[in-house]
Design an enzyme around this catalytic site. Structure first.
Site, short mmCIF file in Angstrom:
data_model
loop_
_atom_site.label_atom_id
_atom_site.label_comp_id
_atom_site.label_asym_id
_atom_site.label_seq_id
_atom_site.Cartn_x
_atom_site.Cartn_y
_atom_site.Cartn_z
N ASP A 1 0.84 -1.19 0.00
CA ASP A 1 0.00 0.00 0.00
C ASP A 1 0.88 1.25 0.00
OD1 ASP A 1 -1.83 1.97 0.41
OD2 ASP A 1 -2.39 1.34 2.44
N ASN B 1 -0.30 4.48 -0.46
CA ASN B 1 -0.91 5.74 0.00
C ASN B 1 -1.61 5.64 1.35
OD1 ASN B 1 -3.16 4.31 -0.61
ND2 ASN B 1 -3.98 5.73 -2.14
N ASP C 1 -1.56 -0.87 -3.92
CA ASP C 1 -1.75 -0.05 -5.12
C ASP C 1 -0.52 -0.10 -6.02
OD1 ASP C 1 0.03 1.64 -3.74
OD2 ASP C 1 -1.64 2.66 -2.75
N ASP D 1 -3.90 -9.50 -16.27
CA ASP D 1 -5.01 -10.43 -16.29
C ASP D 1 -6.03 -9.94 -17.32
OD1 ASP D 1 -6.67 -12.58 -15.05
OD2 ASP D 1 -5.33 -12.21 -13.36
N ASP E 1 -8.32 -15.20 -18.03
CA ASP E 1 -9.14 -15.78 -16.97
C ASP E 1 -10.22 -16.69 -17.55
OD1 ASP E 1 -9.88 -15.48 -14.03
OD2 ASP E 1 -11.78 -14.94 -14.97
N GLU F 1 -6.21 -19.56 -18.30
CA GLU F 1 -6.65 -20.30 -17.11
C GLU F 1 -7.78 -21.20 -17.55
OE1 GLU F 1 -8.64 -19.78 -12.74
OE2 GLU F 1 -9.48 -18.97 -14.58
N HIS G 1 -3.91 -17.14 -6.03
CA HIS G 1 -4.84 -16.34 -5.23
C HIS G 1 -6.17 -17.06 -4.99
CE1 HIS G 1 -6.05 -15.89 -9.31
NE2 HIS G 1 -7.15 -15.26 -8.96
N ASP G 2 -6.36 -18.21 -5.60
CA ASP G 2 -7.62 -18.95 -5.45
C ASP G 2 -7.45 -20.20 -4.58
OD1 ASP G 2 -9.07 -17.26 -7.13
OD2 ASP G 2 -8.65 -18.45 -8.92
O1 ISL Z 1 -14.19 -24.34 -10.24
C1 ISL Z 1 -13.79 -23.24 -10.24
C2 ISL Z 1 -14.40 -22.27 -9.31
O2 ISL Z 1 -14.66 -22.92 -8.09
C3 ISL Z 1 -12.61 -22.85 -11.04
O3 ISL Z 1 -12.10 -23.80 -11.86
C4 ISL Z 1 -12.84 -21.60 -11.81
O4 ISL Z 1 -12.86 -21.79 -13.16
C5 ISL Z 1 -11.71 -20.71 -11.46
O5 ISL Z 1 -11.73 -20.58 -10.08
C6 ISL Z 1 -11.80 -19.38 -12.16
O6 ISL Z 1 -10.99 -18.47 -11.49
C7 ISL Z 1 -10.78 -17.23 -12.05
O7 ISL Z 1 -11.97 -16.59 -12.43
C8 ISL Z 1 -12.84 -16.22 -11.37
C9 ISL Z 1 -12.11 -15.45 -10.27
O8 ISL Z 1 -12.94 -15.32 -9.16
C10 ISL Z 1 -10.82 -16.13 -9.87
O9 ISL Z 1 -10.14 -15.36 -8.90
C11 ISL Z 1 -10.02 -16.33 -11.11
O10 ISL Z 1 -8.76 -16.88 -10.85
C12 ISL Z 1 -13.92 -15.38 -11.97
O11 ISL Z 1 -13.37 -14.36 -12.74
#
Ligand code: ISL
Length: 570
Positions: free
Chosen positions: A23, A25, A31, A100, A201, A258, A339-340
């Site tokens: 961050d 600011n 950011d 992205d 994505d 992805e 991040h997921d």
């Molecule tokens: O099954 C899924 C979701 O539970 C995943 O395979 C899904 O396709 C994947 O999580 C997609 O992720 C991406 O797109 C999402 C976003 O929220 C995620 O952060 C991103 O990585 C929607 O844009």
């Protein structure tokens, strides 16, 4: 796009989650200026490419994955001038930047959707997937990834629109050539600006069969998984080839897709990344398929739960399959988290007693396979999953929906639900980067948008940069090693001792060079007895995560989570 010297093959990528990186600011959210201020840190780690998760204008229902203007920078991240400065500072240091591209859906606040919902005759109506009610309900029974139906009813025109993710993320209609042209124009606009590539994505969800058939449901199940219809849909490849021809192939860029892993086989993978296919350079394809058999999971929630029971056998099988699949004429991504998905040390390693050792072992794994490695911010410090105390501390739409679904469907108590979320939620891995031992881990002078992991006093960049034995400095060494030994980038992968219950070992061969990687995935010491073909060869130890590692490969004893990389001579 096809030679062995493509720069993206030899690159190591670092994934930045901008809200949580730095961050600049003091408003509590990371950011662009913050990122720019940390470029020397990334350069010293040795990475070549920075991937920025979405920084576009967005109402942030899904933290930026709901874009309302693809050519504007979100105010919370700064301005276009901040972006231009970031880009030129990245380039000045000899690094590259990829962004992205979220084009399966937009935000419901995007001007196209605002127009589209106005009337059935609006010129943007066909940009999205609208259907009249079937009987009195949704056009089909598909479930959204984030829970509930994949359809939202819009009173104004009395029709439903499709959203595979949150209701605020309507799916674009790629069958409409105007939509595709708009997207290609946007991508080209960013490439002309000088960025070095894109991560697309959810890119294999873009083509839906026009009939939108119902998914198979179990008795009593209202919304069911429709992946077999919309994953790798009928025209997905036709559109990717078109995108490649009209935009991607005209620039020197790296493009990584992805890919939702439903139905992923060696062939489906190669259809996206085969050099002769002219679609994408590589894809992320097994987020959650990496470590378990998900074929019986009904919902995305169940699928996540299954991750908890990953095992080494399956991990070996999957990795071996993808390494073999892409060896002839294709390329792969290497990543264990993002991040997921959970922090890799918490999920595949041990974030307690053996945190440092297991983080280094996993790093060794990540950086010695064939493909392009991706390091998610904080991984290089051995950052761990956050343990939240109650649901009010979570932020992610998916986590909150998962929580509701736990309460409703699974009748689990709050405590169990929170425990599960701590292991599996996306918030657990999105906590602010731990820069130093000062307040808020040095991430922000304000109140961070998501709680900082209280272990920052022990795990932080400032200490690790100075400590020669830290996870950070181990990553640095490994990255350098990878760069000085092409065998680690390009070499052919062969698994060794497939049946071993603790050790995952493989060789890599490139020309005359042969490397051997031995990884102990367990908390107990393990003995490595090399197969005949490797015995008696003089070996040079290139790197190890324990000090007193012996040099011979015969009867090598590996400490808990021990990792070694050898170069073998004829
Ligand atoms: O099954 C899924 C979701 O539970 C995943 O395979 C899904 O396709 C994947 O999580 C997609 O992720 C991406 O797109 C999402 C976003 O929220 C995620 O952060 C991103 O990585 C929607 O844009």
């Amino acid at each position: 796009m096809i030679s062995m010297t493509d720069w993206w093959k030899e690159a190591v990528v670092y994934q930045v989650y901008p809200m949580s990186f730095m961050d600049g600011n003091g408003d509590g959210t990371g950011d662009l200026r913050g990122i720019t201020s940390k470029l020397d840190y990334l350069k010293s780690l040795g990475v070549d490419v920075i991937w920025l998760c979405p920084i576009y204008e967005s109402p942030d229902v899904d933290n930026g994955y709901d874009v309302s203007d693809y050519k504007k920078i979100s105010k919370k991240f700064g301005t276009m001038r901040d972006f231009d400065r970031l880009l030129s500072e990245v380039h000045r240091r000899g690094m590259k930047l990829i962004m992205d591209g979220v084009y399966n859906h937009t935000s419901s606040q995007h001007k196209w959707f605002i127009e589209s919902r106005k009337s059935k005759r609006n010129r943007y109506r066909g940009y999205y997937i609208w259907r009249p009610p079937k009987g009195s309900g949704e056009p089909n029974n598909w479930a959204a990834f984030f829970g509930g139906s994949a359809w939202a009813y819009d009173k104004r025109t009395k029709e439903y629109y499709l959203h595979l993710f949150a209701a605020a993320q309507p799916d674009l209609n790629w069958d409409n050539s105007d939509v595709r042209e708009e997207i290609y124009e946007i991508i080209g606009w960013w490439f002309k600006k000088g960025i070095d590539g894109m991560r697309f994505d959810a890119i294999n969800l873009i083509s839906k069969p026009p009939a939108l058939p119902d998914a198979k449901a179990t008795p009593g199940q209202r919304y069911a998984n429709g992946e077999r219809y919309f994953v790798n849909g009928p025209k997905a490849h036709r559109y990717l080839k078109e995108m490649n021809k009209k935009v991607l192939s005209r620039y020197d860029v790296m493009c990584v897709g992805e890919i939702n892993r439903y139905g992923m086989s060696m062939k489906t993978l190669m259809d996206y990344v085969g050099f002769r296919r002219h679609e994408l350079n590589m894809v992320f394809h097994d987020n959650s398929q990496l470590d378990y058999d998900e074929s019986h999971a009904r919902t995305s929630l169940e699928r996540r739960e299954k991750r908890l029971s990953w095992n080494l056998d399956l991990l070996k099988d999957r990795i071996t399959m993808w390494q073999n699949a892409t060896y002839n004429g294709g390329w792969d991504t290497l990543y264990l988290g993002n991040h997921d998905y959970p922090r890799i040390v918490s999920h595949f390693g041990d974030d307690g007693k053996y945190r440092v050792e297991s983080a280094k072992m996993l790093a060794t794994f990540l950086l010695t396979l064939r493909g392009t490695p991706y390091i998610y911010q904080g991984e290089e410090l051995g950052m761990t999953n956050m343990k939240f105390g109650s649901i009010s501390e979570f932020n992610d739409v998916f986590a909150i929906n998962m929580y509701k679904e736990y309460a409703r469907t699974y009748k689990k108590g709050e405590k169990t639900a929170i425990r599960m979320l701590n292991e599996l939620s996306r918030d657990s891995v999105r906590t602010p980067m731990q820069w130093d031992g000062t307040r808020n881990a040095g991430f922000s002078k304000g109140r961070p948008w998501l709680r900082v992991n209280p272990n920052y006093k022990k795990i932080n960049a400032s200490d690790e940069v100075r400590d020669n034995d830290s996870v950070f400095n181990y990553y640095r060494k490994l990255i350098r090693l990878r760069k000085s030994h092409k065998v680690l980038v390009h070499g052919k992968y062969d698994i060794v001792l497939r049946e071993h219950k603790q050790i995952y070992a493989y060789t890599r061969k490139y020309g005359k060079d042969l490397a051997l990687v031995v990884l102990n995935f367990s908390r107990k010491t393990a003995t490595f007895n090399p197969p005949k073909k490797l015995r008696g060869r003089p070996a040079r130890l290139l790197i190890s995560n324990y000090k007193s590692s012996g040099r011979a490969i015969e009867k090598a004893r590996l400490m808990p989570y021990g990792a070694r990389v050898y170069l073998l001579k004829e």
